[in-house]
Design a protein around this motif. Sequence first.
Motif, PDB file in Angstrom:
ATOM      1  N   SER A 194     -46.263 -51.764  35.650  1.00  0.00           N
ATOM      2  CA  SER A 194     -46.616 -51.165  34.219  1.00  0.00           C
ATOM      3  C   SER A 194     -46.110 -49.788  34.295  1.00  0.00           C
ATOM      4  CB  SER A 194     -48.151 -50.879  34.263  1.00  0.00           C
ATOM      5  OG  SER A 194     -48.720 -52.274  34.019  1.00  0.00           O
ATOM      6  N   PRO A 195     -45.077 -49.513  33.412  1.00  0.00           N
ATOM      7  CA  PRO A 195     -44.573 -48.273  33.608  1.00  0.00           C
ATOM      8  C   PRO A 195     -45.261 -47.081  33.302  1.00  0.00           C
ATOM      9  CG  PRO A 195     -43.273 -49.777  32.141  1.00  0.00           C
ATOM     10  CD  PRO A 195     -44.434 -50.462  32.450  1.00  0.00           C
ATOM     11  N   MET A 196     -46.518 -47.279  32.580  1.00  0.00           N
ATOM     12  CA  MET A 196     -47.462 -46.208  32.507  1.00  0.00           C
ATOM     13  C   MET A 196     -48.017 -45.484  33.821  1.00  0.00           C
ATOM     14  SD  MET A 196     -48.546 -44.923  29.506  1.00  0.00           S
ATOM     15  CE  MET A 196     -48.931 -46.419  28.409  1.00  0.00           C
ATOM     16  N   SER A 197     -47.749 -46.322  34.907  1.00  0.00           N
ATOM     17  CA  SER A 197     -48.360 -45.921  36.029  1.00  0.00           C
ATOM     18  C   SER A 197     -47.137 -45.297  37.244  1.00  0.00           C
ATOM     19  CB  SER A 197     -49.099 -46.766  36.709  1.00  0.00           C
ATOM     20  OG  SER A 197     -48.181 -48.036  36.984  1.00  0.00           O
ATOM     21  N   LYS A 198     -45.811 -45.477  36.567  1.00  0.00           N
ATOM     22  CA  LYS A 198     -44.562 -45.148  37.462  1.00  0.00           C
ATOM     23  C   LYS A 198     -44.209 -43.621  37.145  1.00  0.00           C
ATOM     24  CE  LYS A 198     -45.431 -49.214  38.782  1.00  0.00           C
ATOM     25  NZ  LYS A 198     -46.254 -49.426  40.045  1.00  0.00           N
ATOM     26  N   SER A 199     -43.436 -43.087  38.134  1.00  0.00           N
ATOM     27  CA  SER A 199     -42.525 -41.898  37.771  1.00  0.00           C
ATOM     28  C   SER A 199     -41.276 -42.407  37.339  1.00  0.00           C
ATOM     29  CB  SER A 199     -42.429 -41.221  38.956  1.00  0.00           C
ATOM     30  OG  SER A 199     -41.783 -41.800  39.877  1.00  0.00           O
ATOM     31  N   HIS A 200     -40.602 -41.293  36.758  1.00  0.00           N
ATOM     32  CA  HIS A 200     -39.419 -41.437  36.068  1.00  0.00           C
ATOM     33  C   HIS A 200     -38.261 -40.376  36.243  1.00  0.00           C
ATOM     34  CE1 HIS A 200     -42.212 -44.423  34.221  1.00  0.00           C
ATOM     35  NE2 HIS A 200     -41.194 -44.992  33.973  1.00  0.00           N
ATOM     36  N   SER A 201     -37.122 -40.650  36.001  1.00  0.00           N
ATOM     37  CA  SER A 201     -35.921 -39.941  36.307  1.00  0.00           C
ATOM     38  C   SER A 201     -36.066 -38.997  35.099  1.00  0.00           C
ATOM     39  CB  SER A 201     -34.570 -40.380  36.329  1.00  0.00           C
ATOM     40  OG  SER A 201     -33.556 -39.497  36.671  1.00  0.00           O
ATOM     41  N   SER A 202     -35.983 -37.702  35.328  1.00  0.00           N
ATOM     42  CA  SER A 202     -35.820 -36.535  34.419  1.00  0.00           C
ATOM     43  C   SER A 202     -34.254 -36.516  33.893  1.00  0.00           C
ATOM     44  CB  SER A 202     -36.337 -35.295  34.879  1.00  0.00           C
ATOM     45  OG  SER A 202     -35.348 -34.691  36.087  1.00  0.00           O
ATOM     46  N   ARG A 203     -33.242 -37.341  34.703  1.00  0.00           N
ATOM     47  CA  ARG A 203     -31.908 -37.261  34.330  1.00  0.00           C
ATOM     48  C   ARG A 203     -31.649 -38.115  32.918  1.00  0.00           C
ATOM     49  NH1 ARG A 203     -29.295 -39.339  39.677  1.00  0.00           N
ATOM     50  NH2 ARG A 203     -27.519 -39.554  38.293  1.00  0.00           N
ATOM     51  N   THR A 204     -32.792 -38.719  32.540  1.00  0.00           N
ATOM     52  CA  THR A 204     -32.676 -39.806  31.327  1.00  0.00           C
ATOM     53  C   THR A 204     -33.399 -38.940  30.031  1.00  0.00           C
ATOM     54  OG1 THR A 204     -32.500 -41.755  32.623  1.00  0.00           O
ATOM     55  CG2 THR A 204     -33.044 -41.840  30.429  1.00  0.00           C
ATOM     56  N   GLY A 231     -44.714 -35.414  30.493  1.00  0.00           N
ATOM     57  CA  GLY A 231     -45.425 -34.571  31.628  1.00  0.00           C
ATOM     58  C   GLY A 231     -44.805 -34.709  32.955  1.00  0.00           C
ATOM     59  N   GLN A 232     -43.838 -35.572  33.052  1.00  0.00           N
ATOM     60  CA  GLN A 232     -43.044 -35.892  34.126  1.00  0.00           C
ATOM     61  C   GLN A 232     -41.637 -35.112  33.921  1.00  0.00           C
ATOM     62  OE1 GLN A 232     -42.587 -40.165  34.616  1.00  0.00           O
ATOM     63  NE2 GLN A 232     -44.955 -40.329  35.573  1.00  0.00           N
ATOM     64  N   GLY A 233     -41.648 -34.375  32.717  1.00  0.00           N
ATOM     65  CA  GLY A 233     -40.294 -33.512  32.797  1.00  0.00           C
ATOM     66  C   GLY A 233     -38.985 -33.892  32.363  1.00  0.00           C
TER      67      GLY A 233
END
Length: 271
Positions: A194-204, A231-233
């Motif tokens: 579930s992507p909602m619970s993952k962290s993601h790269s601020s480079r994208t 919220g993750q930038g």
Amino acid sequence: MSKDPFRTRDHVADFDDIVADIVAGSAATRAALPMLADIAYGPDGAERLDLFFPEGPRKGLPVHIFIHGGYWRMFTRSDYSYIAETVTSAGAIAVVIDYALMPAVRMATIVDQVRRARQWVLDNIANHGGDAGRLSVSGHSAGAHLATFLFNGGSAHPPSTALLLGGLYDLQPLQHSFLEPLIGLTDTEVEAFSPMSKSHSSRTKVTVLVGERETDPFHQQARLFADRLTGQGLSVSKGVLQARNHMDSVRDLGLRGTAAGDWLRHVIVAG
């Protein structure tokens, strides 16, 4: 009895007509655009991709990966060749990928395949005139879900930009939908994918789109996931495609003069 908000046929009266349109448009695209078909990115028969090229010299071109939807259980890359019309008109190489389908395989296999397709692009696209450093990605529905695994926390080479259309970012509600007897998502899969619970790269830089006429869960998931990424930038753009549903929105991706096509072109150029 209320209609299942995830069962697209219940909410798109001309579902079959739209599918026929995109299949016909894809056949026309394959006949018209320069392409290399059926390239293996892995040993499984489903691990194939097609490349479509803009006219003119091929050197240092931007590259765009498209991932089709179908609730991880239907459609193939050949159904979605028409997306290459928009991609190549923006001056980029289109990479339209396939993956194995549930329930014959599980979600972990599909996510791994999508990542290995991206790795094939990174390793090989220069041989076809592309610049792997100018990579963007888009996906529709389940394809939008899969696209997030190219820029989540563990991605070493995230794309510069991503467009997510009508995506599914929290899998838990699908366990109680029409899909339960068809793909049988497990609790472990819901937690792991579930992507909602993952962290993601601020480079994208991410664009999250949803059709105005999509059902409530798609609007809710688009809003919550966009907020999660912000919220993750990450730099996030949000859009609602007026008078569009889950199927005519993706048909528009390959058509000139449509809002969806314009969004896709912008994402490619920005990448």
